[in-house]
Scaffold this motif. Sequence first.
Motif: not given
Length: 320
Positions: A168, A171-172, A174
């Motif tokens: 999580w 993959d998102r 930053n």
Amino acid sequence: MKSAPLFLALFAVLSIPGRMNADVAVLLEEPYGYDGAFGGVGHTAVYLNRVCAASPTSLRRCDAGEYGAVISRYDRIGGHDWIAIPLIPYLYSVTTPEDIPAYADHEIVAVLRNQYRHEHMQELAPDAASGQVPDGNWVQLVGSSYNRTTFAYELETTTRQDDELIAWLNDRPNRPLYRVMSHNCADFVRDIVNFYYPKAVSRGIVSDFGITTPKRVARSISRYSRRHPDLEFVSRVIPQVPGSIRRSRPVRGMTESVFKAKKYLLPLAFFQPYVAGAFAAAYLVDGRFKTDRKAMIFTLEAVKSPLAVDALVAAKPIEK
């Protein structure tokens, strides 16, 4: 402050074998400097003992013998939302337990921090144009225990949960999200804990005016553990390293900062007694939470998890 024997007890368990557990720990860090003098809300981060830093901005599962990583949100550090630092550098600015000093002053801490930055954080905090040590909040990410005492509130996790969290966060995007009112350090930790245990941590609507504070996160996870006694829960204290650096102050919530500070409460009570009464009522109803200064000492155990249940040392109260 009789802290030297207490701090040295950290090293007494370095060779004790222990059982390896997966844990998510909320780190409630006492305030110091301007925050300690005026606000007192402190800082919070999350520690994961089975999740390690592949880099300051990417995560992986730990290998045998590693201590895990502390993940936190600070503003204006390398253009990122969160940063992951290995546990020992985060606490002490060194890479191995044997290098942790038993006493520290400002000069020692500055040298240790800059040495670690130079070797491991050039991407986040490169040298200044003059070639000197750069300014900025990067210093908050290394050597936390030189400036303040920290309380750790741990809940058990599973390897599957850890893997899902790694995916999580990796993959998102930053990117910087920091906002004092809505996306502060405590909001980040709240999101992490709620990823593991949905709705475990909430905002302090009454006592903190809807703002997530470090103390609110610690209070929430402690209450969650009481509602779920089947989950293993442990609280620990990480003492501030003995030395000439000024001791940190007790951490407070928003209304508590006013209710317990005479410099705020007395003038407010004189000019606006009803407002002062509202602050007091909000704190007494929804803001009380006492850190446990008799908690177990947070220990570093040589090969396995530093949070191993069998590697505990009973702590004496920290005197201030």
